[in-house]
Design an enzyme around this catalytic site. Structure first.
Site, PDB file in Angstrom:
ATOM      1  CE1 TYR A 112     -15.328  24.271   3.943  1.00  0.00           C
ATOM      2  CE2 TYR A 112     -14.439  25.317   1.974  1.00  0.00           C
ATOM      3  CZ  TYR A 112     -14.322  24.397   3.007  1.00  0.00           C
ATOM      4  OH  TYR A 112     -13.198  23.612   3.091  1.00  0.00           O
ATOM      5  CB  CYS A 113     -18.994  26.147  -2.686  1.00  0.00           C
ATOM      6  SG  CYS A 113     -20.040  27.537  -3.084  1.00  0.00           S
ATOM      7  CB  ALA A 114     -15.538  28.376  -5.354  1.00  0.00           C
TER       8      ALA A 114
END
Lengths: 158, 79
Positions: A112-114
């Site tokens: 996952y990221c932002a």
């Protein structure tokens, strides 16, 4: 006279907007540079990247899946999914070397990221795939996890 | 500062700004997927589980043309 001028102005605006919509859709359909309107622009056409919703990610976490955080280390420390390991895209080579023994043993990796507009998790999954490691992506990333109200952790430790 | 009100200045500034906007819209038209990522970031119209990707993608496809059409119409009204 004023009402006529207003009507003309409105008509002109409607014409500009309609023409822009027509040209945009036509260009998208026939220029060869267009995109699939219902598809995620973060995934290249024909590419096999899998995104999962937050609820499924939570289920995988509960089953012991390995989570990787693609955001920079400083952002990871401000808040992350409990148990997630930092693997910042910007420091991929070093972080991958450090985590490689663990990653090679896992077939249940979630990245996952932002969130919206951030394609670090997609880039990270591509980089991992090139190294022979498969992973799926948490759709909408960290904001989706937070919005779902799931537990979070802070600090440098997972 | 009266020179600022000279019609030639008005024309020059209008054309320069218009050209800048048309140049900016051209970049977005050439690479709609890249612009769509920026639209996602602003969360103007999703994407979300409720609306999917269609609204932000439509914005990404149409907005640059609207920008261009608006500028062209603006040029046509210069006098």
């Amino acid at each position: 006279m004023g009402a006529r001028a207003d009507g003309l102005r409105l008509w002109r605006m409607a014409t500009i907007v309609s023409l822009a919509a027509l040209l945009g859709l036509a260009w998208n359909a026939w220029s060869g540079r267009g995109m699939t309107l219902r598809a995620n622009a973060l995934i290249k056409p024909g590419e096999k990247l899998k995104e999962i919703p937050a609820a499924e990610a939570k289920r995988l976490l509960d089953q012991g899946a390995l989570f990787l955080d693609a955001r920079p280390q400083s952002i990871y420390e401000m808040g992350h999914i409990p148990g997630a390991l930092p693997l910042p895209l910007e420091d991929f080579s070093t972080a991958f070397t450090r985590l490689e023994p663990t990653l090679r043993q896992r077939f249940d990796i979630v990245v996952y990221c932002a969130g919206y507009g951030c394609d670090a998790s997609h880039e990270l999954v591509r980089a991992l795939r090139d190294k022979g490691v498969a992973a799926v992506i948490l759709a909408e990333g960290w904001p989706a996890w937070q919005d779902a109200g799931y537990a979070t952790a802070t600090g440098a430790k997972p | 500062m009266r020179w600022l009100r000279h019609p030639a200045v008005y024309w020059a500034v209008s054309i320069a700004l218009g050209a800048l906007f048309i140049y900016a819209s051209h970049e977005k038209i050439e690479a709609p997927r890249a612009f769509a990522k920026a639209v996602y970031h602003f969360r103007l119209a999703g994407p979300s589980a409720a609306v999917g990707f269609l609204p932000p993608n439509l914005l990404a496809v149409i907005l640059p043309w609207l920008e261009q059409q608006g500028q062209t119409a603006g040029f046509a009204r210069l006098r």
